[in-house]
Enzyme design. Structure first.
Site, PDB file in Angstrom:
ATOM      1  N   GLY A 139     -28.105  61.489 -92.853  1.00  0.00           N
ATOM      2  CA  GLY A 139     -27.709  60.503 -93.864  1.00  0.00           C
ATOM      3  C   GLY A 139     -26.369  59.846 -93.606  1.00  0.00           C
ATOM      4  N   GLU A 168     -14.555  56.227 -75.432  1.00  0.00           N
ATOM      5  CA  GLU A 168     -16.007  56.346 -75.545  1.00  0.00           C
ATOM      6  C   GLU A 168     -16.673  54.980 -75.441  1.00  0.00           C
ATOM      7  OE1 GLU A 168     -19.470  58.000 -78.604  1.00  0.00           O
ATOM      8  OE2 GLU A 168     -17.366  58.520 -78.943  1.00  0.00           O
ATOM      9  N   ALA A 194     -20.951  66.374 -82.034  1.00  0.00           N
ATOM     10  CA  ALA A 194     -21.919  66.160 -83.116  1.00  0.00           C
ATOM     11  C   ALA A 194     -21.237  65.462 -84.285  1.00  0.00           C
ATOM     12  CB  ALA A 194     -22.515  67.496 -83.557  1.00  0.00           C
ATOM     13  N   ILE A 228     -28.075  63.906 -81.285  1.00  0.00           N
ATOM     14  CA  ILE A 228     -26.963  64.481 -80.536  1.00  0.00           C
ATOM     15  C   ILE A 228     -27.307  64.544 -79.041  1.00  0.00           C
ATOM     16  CG2 ILE A 228     -25.404  66.435 -80.308  1.00  0.00           C
ATOM     17  CD1 ILE A 228     -25.321  64.828 -83.019  1.00  0.00           C
ATOM     18  N   LEU A 262     -39.264  37.619 -65.538  1.00  0.00           N
ATOM     19  CA  LEU A 262     -39.357  37.104 -64.171  1.00  0.00           C
ATOM     20  C   LEU A 262     -40.200  38.006 -63.272  1.00  0.00           C
ATOM     21  CD1 LEU A 262     -35.717  35.782 -63.670  1.00  0.00           C
ATOM     22  CD2 LEU A 262     -37.801  34.398 -63.764  1.00  0.00           C
TER      23      LEU A 262
END
Length: 382
Positions: free
Chosen positions: A130, A245, A125, A158, A340
Site C-alpha cells: 500500500g 540510485e 526493502a 523487492i 523496424l
C-alpha cells in the site's frame, strides 16, 4: 561516445570485466532467463574477479575506486541483459553504500567483506503493498523490546527479494511521529532472523532472470545492533542516497537504448525488402537518425552527471531529469526498434523482443517519471 574523464585504467577495467562476462555470463544468459534465476556461483565469480562493490574501501576487501568504475560495471552488465544488471547493480551501487556510509565499524567488518566476495547477496526493502513512492505512508513497524526490535509488516517488488542474505528494511520505529517521515528508521535483517520469511517470487512481464519477491515480517526479532545509522533518520538517509540510485537507472536505460539501436542498425542493413536493404528506405533512415540523435544527447548528459557525481556535486535536479527522460527515451527507442524489425521483432529468438519487454519498468522503479517531475519542479522552486 567515450567520457572525457575515462582513463587507460578504466579501459583495462572494462576489458577485464568484458572478458569475464563473455566467458561466464553471455553463454548462460538465455538459460538464466528461461529458468528465471541467476546462480549464486555467478555472484561468487564476480566477487573473485573484483567486480562486486568496486567502490568499497580496501580495508574491507574492496578496490576503493570511485563511481566512474561503477559506471563501467553497470554498463557492461546491462549489455548482457537487464536481468543480470538489475540485482547486481542494486547490490553493488545502491545497498552497499548504505552499509559503508551509515554502518558502525563492527557492522562494516561483519557484512562488507561478504558483499564484495558475493557470499552475501543484499536487497533494500522500501515498497509495500500500500505504499510505493510515498515512503512516509509505510506501515511496517519496528517496536523496541529490550535488545531487539520486533518488526511487523510486508514488503513487495523487492529486487533480490527471494535470494538476499541481508535486507536493509525501511520501517517505522515511531508510529506517532509528526510529520510521519521523522519516525522512519533503517534496520538490517539477516537470513535466519526469527519471524522473517519470504513471500512469493513475483512473475514479471520482463527482466525474467532478475529476482523480485515479497518479504514478510511477523514479530521478527531484529537485534538493536542491526540499526543502521540513527533511529528516526531513515527518511533523510534515503533521500541522500537516491541521487546515486537514480543515476544508476539512467545509466542502465542509456545502455539499453544504445544496444537496441545497434541491434536494429545491424538488422535493417541485412534485411531485404523490395529488392534492397530496408536501411535504404527514407523512413528507416529518418527513424534511425532520430533515435541516434536522442541517444547521443542522453549519453553526453549522463556522462556529465557521472563526472559531477564523482566530484561530490549535489545534482538531485539533474539526476531526476536524466532518470525520467532517458527511461522514457529508451521506451520510445524500444518501440521504434521493434517496429523496424517487423514481425521478427516479436519473436523471442530476436534479442530486441527481450529488451522491449524489459525496459518499461525503468520509468516506474526508483521513482516514477511523475515523481521525478515533481522533484524537478520543487528544485526549480515552483
Amino acid at each position: 561516445m567515450k567520457a572525457s574523464f575515462l582513463t587507460d585504467d578504466h579501459d583495462m577495467f572494462r576489458k577485464a570485466l568484458h572478458k569475464m562476462l563473455e566467458k561466464e555470463a553471455y553463454p548462460s544468459f538465455k538459460l538464466w532467463e528461461d529458468k528465471r534465476h541467476i546462480p549464486k556461483e555467478f555472484w561468487i565469480k564476480l566477487g573473485e574477479n573484483g567486480f562486486l562493490c568496486p567502490c568499497i574501501d580496501e580495508k574491507y576487501g574492496g578496490l576503493g575506486l570511485d563511481f566512474s568504475y561503477a559506471m563501467i560495471l553497470i554498463e557492461e552488465l546491462e549489455k548482457v541483459g537487464q536481468g543480470v544488471a538489475s540485482g547486481i547493480c542494486l547490490h553493488s551501487e545502491i545497498v552497499s553504500p548504505y552499509i559503508e556510509q551509515l554502518g558502525t565499524e563492527e557492522q562494516k567488518e561483519k557484512w562488507l567483506p561478504g558483499f564484495i566476495s558475493g557470499q552475501i547477496i543484499s536487497a533494500i526493502a522500501m515498497t509495500e503493498p500500500g505504499a510505493g513512492s510515498d515512503l512516509a505512508a509505510i506501515r511496517t513497524t519496528a517496536r523496541r523490546d529490550g535488545d531487539f526490535f520486533i518488526v511487523n509488516g510486508e514488503k513487495t517488488f523487492i529486487t533480490n527479494g527471494t535470494e538476499a542474505d541481508l535486507v536493509v528494511i525501511v520501517c517505522k520505529t515511531d508510529s506517532k511521529a509528526s510529520p510521519a517521515h521523522k519516525g522512519i528508521s533503517l534496520l538490517v535483517v539477516e537470513e535466519g532472523t526469527p519471524g522473517f520469511k519470504r513471500g512469493k517470487k513475483l512473475d514479471k512481464i520482463g527482466i525474467h532472470s532478475g529476482d523480485t519477491g515479497e518479504l514478510i515480517f511477523e514479530d521478527a526479532k531484529v537485534p538493536v545492533s542491526n540499526l543502521l545509522g540513527e533511529e528516526g533518520k531513515g527518511f533523510y538517509y534515503l533521500m541522500e542516497n537516491l541521487q546515486q540510485e537514480r543515476l544508476v537507472v539512467a545509466l542502465q536505460c542509456q545502455i539499453e537504448a544504445e544496444v537496441m539501436l545497434e541491434l536494429t542498425i545491424d538488422y535493417v542493413k541485412n534485411r531485404q525488402a523490395f529488392g534492397q536493404s530496408i536501411s535504404k528506405f527514407q523512413n528507416t533512415q529518418f527513424k534511425i537518425a532520430e533515435m541516434a540523435t536522442e541517444i547521443d544527447l542522453g549519453r553526453v548528459y549522463v556522462n556529465q552527471l557521472v563526472e559531477r557525481h564523482v566530484n561530490g556535486d549535489s545534482i538531485v535536479k539533474e539526476v531526476s531529469m536524466a532518470k525520467w527522460w532517458i527511461s522514457e527515451m529508451a521506451k520510445r527507442v524500444a518501440a521504434e526498434c521493434l517496429q523496424l524489425h517487423g514481425g521478427y521483432g516479436y519473436m523471442e529468438e530476436y534479442e530486441i523482443a527481450r529488451r522491449y519487454r524489459d525496459i518499461p519498468v525503468a520509468s516506474i522503479y526508483a521513482g516514477s517519471t511523475e515523481i521525478m517531475k515533481n522533484i524537478i519542479a520543487k528544485q526549480l522552486k515552483l
